[in-house]
Design a protein around this motif. Sequence first.
Motif, PDB file in Angstrom:
ATOM      1  N   THR A  73      -4.196   0.027  -1.534  1.00 20.43           N
ATOM      2  CA  THR A  73      -3.179   1.081  -1.572  1.00 20.43           C
ATOM      3  C   THR A  73      -1.759   0.616  -1.258  1.00 20.43           C
ATOM      4  OG1 THR A  73      -3.575   1.656   0.755  1.00 20.43           O
ATOM      5  CG2 THR A  73      -4.913   2.784  -0.903  1.00 20.43           C
ATOM      6  N   GLN A  74      -1.600  -0.445  -0.454  1.00 19.95           N
ATOM      7  CA  GLN A  74      -0.272  -0.778   0.054  1.00 19.95           C
ATOM      8  C   GLN A  74       0.284  -2.101  -0.455  1.00 19.95           C
ATOM      9  OE1 GLN A  74       1.317   1.498   2.051  1.00 19.95           O
ATOM     10  NE2 GLN A  74      -0.474   2.765   1.628  1.00 19.95           N
ATOM     11  N   HIS A  75      -0.520  -2.887  -1.120  1.00 21.39           N
ATOM     12  CA  HIS A  75      -0.044  -4.201  -1.549  1.00 21.39           C
ATOM     13  C   HIS A  75       0.959  -4.062  -2.680  1.00 21.39           C
ATOM     14  CE1 HIS A  75      -0.169  -8.464  -2.722  1.00 21.39           C
ATOM     15  NE2 HIS A  75      -0.739  -8.677  -1.550  1.00 21.39           N
ATOM     16  N   GLN A  76       1.933  -4.991  -2.696  1.00 23.73           N
ATOM     17  CA  GLN A  76       2.978  -4.925  -3.716  1.00 23.73           C
ATOM     18  C   GLN A  76       2.464  -5.310  -5.103  1.00 23.73           C
ATOM     19  OE1 GLN A  76       5.968  -7.708  -2.512  1.00 23.73           O
ATOM     20  NE2 GLN A  76       4.574  -9.471  -2.493  1.00 23.73           N
ATOM     21  N   SER A  77       1.324  -5.994  -5.168  1.00 22.05           N
ATOM     22  CA  SER A  77       0.728  -6.371  -6.455  1.00 22.05           C
ATOM     23  C   SER A  77      -0.724  -5.898  -6.485  1.00 22.05           C
ATOM     24  CB  SER A  77       0.810  -7.890  -6.655  1.00 22.05           C
ATOM     25  OG  SER A  77       2.129  -8.363  -6.538  1.00 22.05           O
ATOM     26  N   ILE A  78      -0.890  -4.592  -6.568  1.00 17.51           N
ATOM     27  CA  ILE A  78      -2.224  -4.008  -6.451  1.00 17.51           C
ATOM     28  C   ILE A  78      -3.141  -4.494  -7.568  1.00 17.51           C
ATOM     29  CG2 ILE A  78      -3.527  -1.844  -6.567  1.00 17.51           C
ATOM     30  CD1 ILE A  78      -1.330  -0.500  -5.037  1.00 17.51           C
ATOM     31  N   GLU A  79      -2.630  -4.550  -8.791  1.00 21.39           N
ATOM     32  CA  GLU A  79      -3.467  -4.980  -9.912  1.00 21.39           C
ATOM     33  C   GLU A  79      -3.899  -6.431  -9.765  1.00 21.39           C
ATOM     34  OE1 GLU A  79      -4.750  -3.176 -12.250  1.00 21.39           O
ATOM     35  OE2 GLU A  79      -3.792  -1.366 -11.480  1.00 21.39           O
ATOM     36  N   TYR A  99      -9.434  -2.528   7.277  1.00 15.91           N
ATOM     37  CA  TYR A  99      -7.988  -2.426   7.127  1.00 15.91           C
ATOM     38  C   TYR A  99      -7.484  -3.348   6.020  1.00 15.91           C
ATOM     39  CZ  TYR A  99      -3.067  -2.157   8.424  1.00 15.91           C
ATOM     40  OH  TYR A  99      -1.710  -1.964   8.400  1.00 15.91           O
ATOM     41  N   HIS A 100      -8.086  -4.500   5.910  1.00 24.57           N
ATOM     42  CA  HIS A 100      -7.758  -5.423   4.824  1.00 24.57           C
ATOM     43  C   HIS A 100      -8.010  -4.777   3.464  1.00 24.57           C
ATOM     44  CE1 HIS A 100      -7.010  -9.369   3.109  1.00 24.57           C
ATOM     45  NE2 HIS A 100      -8.169  -9.336   2.463  1.00 24.57           N
ATOM     46  N   LEU A 101      -9.142  -4.108   3.340  1.00 24.05           N
ATOM     47  CA  LEU A 101      -9.474  -3.410   2.095  1.00 24.05           C
ATOM     48  C   LEU A 101      -8.489  -2.283   1.821  1.00 24.05           C
ATOM     49  CD1 LEU A 101     -11.360  -2.782  -0.274  1.00 24.05           C
ATOM     50  CD2 LEU A 101     -12.801  -1.506   1.323  1.00 24.05           C
ATOM     51  N   TYR A 102      -8.129  -1.538   2.864  1.00 20.69           N
ATOM     52  CA  TYR A 102      -7.159  -0.445   2.705  1.00 20.69           C
ATOM     53  C   TYR A 102      -5.816  -0.955   2.208  1.00 20.69           C
ATOM     54  CZ  TYR A 102      -3.578   2.858   4.260  1.00 20.69           C
ATOM     55  OH  TYR A 102      -2.481   3.675   4.319  1.00 20.69           O
ATOM     56  N   TYR A 153     -12.245  -5.547  -4.386  1.00 20.65           N
ATOM     57  CA  TYR A 153     -13.658  -5.276  -4.683  1.00 20.65           C
ATOM     58  C   TYR A 153     -14.572  -6.258  -3.953  1.00 20.65           C
ATOM     59  CZ  TYR A 153     -12.965  -1.708  -8.276  1.00 20.65           C
ATOM     60  OH  TYR A 153     -12.675  -0.540  -8.942  1.00 20.65           O
ATOM     61  N   GLY A 154     -14.169  -7.518  -3.886  1.00 23.65           N
ATOM     62  CA  GLY A 154     -14.962  -8.490  -3.163  1.00 23.65           C
ATOM     63  C   GLY A 154     -15.022  -8.173  -1.674  1.00 23.65           C
ATOM     64  N   ASP A 176      -0.765 -16.886   0.348  1.00 25.08           N
ATOM     65  CA  ASP A 176       0.191 -16.320  -0.612  1.00 25.08           C
ATOM     66  C   ASP A 176       0.224 -14.798  -0.538  1.00 25.08           C
ATOM     67  OD1 ASP A 176       0.761 -18.873  -1.456  1.00 25.08           O
ATOM     68  OD2 ASP A 176      -0.648 -18.812  -3.140  1.00 25.08           O
ATOM     69  N   GLY A 177       0.382 -14.272   0.684  1.00 23.77           N
ATOM     70  CA  GLY A 177       0.460 -12.833   0.843  1.00 23.77           C
ATOM     71  C   GLY A 177      -0.814 -12.115   0.454  1.00 23.77           C
ATOM     72  N   MET A 178      -1.962 -12.738   0.684  1.00 19.17           N
ATOM     73  CA  MET A 178      -3.297 -12.191   0.406  1.00 19.17           C
ATOM     74  C   MET A 178      -3.614 -12.118  -1.082  1.00 19.17           C
ATOM     75  SD  MET A 178      -4.021  -9.261   3.282  1.00 19.17           S
ATOM     76  CE  MET A 178      -2.833  -8.103   2.641  1.00 19.17           C
TER      77      MET A 178
END
Length: 285
Positions: A243-249, A236-239, A256-257, A54-56
Amino acid sequence: MRNKTFRFSSIIEWGTLLLSTLLVCFFLVVVLWEIISKGSAVISWDFVTKVPSDGMTRGGIITPIIGTVLLTLITSIFAIPFGVCCAIYLQEYAEDSWLTRTIRASIRNLSGVPSIIYGLFGLALFVQALQFGTSLVAAGLTLGLLSLPYIITTTEEALMRIPNSTREAALAVGATKFETIKDVIIPSAMSGILTGVVLTLSRAAGETAPILFTGAAFYINGTSGFINQEFMALPYHLYMLSTQHQSIEEVRPIAYGTALVLIIVVFLLNLTAFYIRYKYRKNEN
């Protein structure tokens, strides 16, 4: 009067060093507590073994873990043989000339080049000129270039710690120079060499900028183990999550995991380096 001044100066210097150490440790504890307290709530068997979905926003991080392992493996295959051989040549065979000193200075200067420069160089050389494309092998070779100066420097320093009397003793009993290096010098310096290699690889495993342009993907549905394809990696996954995901919250707990897993991986690599040093020093004694 001079003794009092010397004592006061020593107290100031000791206090400054102690204060600096405590300040660094304080910020380190704060950062680790922030990551561990929020990341441990996410860590589970499913989180480590399932692929992102689901888009990570759901699933686990097994795909970035596999990508990081393969990336580090390619980096090791490329950087370790070339780096160690280069250090052996500079230390054991090359004469002390202006050319050798220039090469050593250049290698040390390369250690200070920002990692994003290596990423741009890898993009120009491996992705475009050699036509590897954005792939796992291009990213691994780029990280290998980044790791070479550190491996060369640490290996050369480990070889320099071997006293010349050891070399002279081996040559005196009839061993050739190559046999002396292979059977005497390298085994004696192995603890320092392996420690430097493992610490360098742990640093490379946490790099983001060099793989940003050379093969790291935002999201892959499933797993990919082919070296000519794009891949996912933990840094890169953490980055992207942070910072770049559309649903950061929404994905912040996953970030964090992921950060906690990456810290554990780097910690285990560093622990391996300390164990190797301890084991070889114990055998030498």
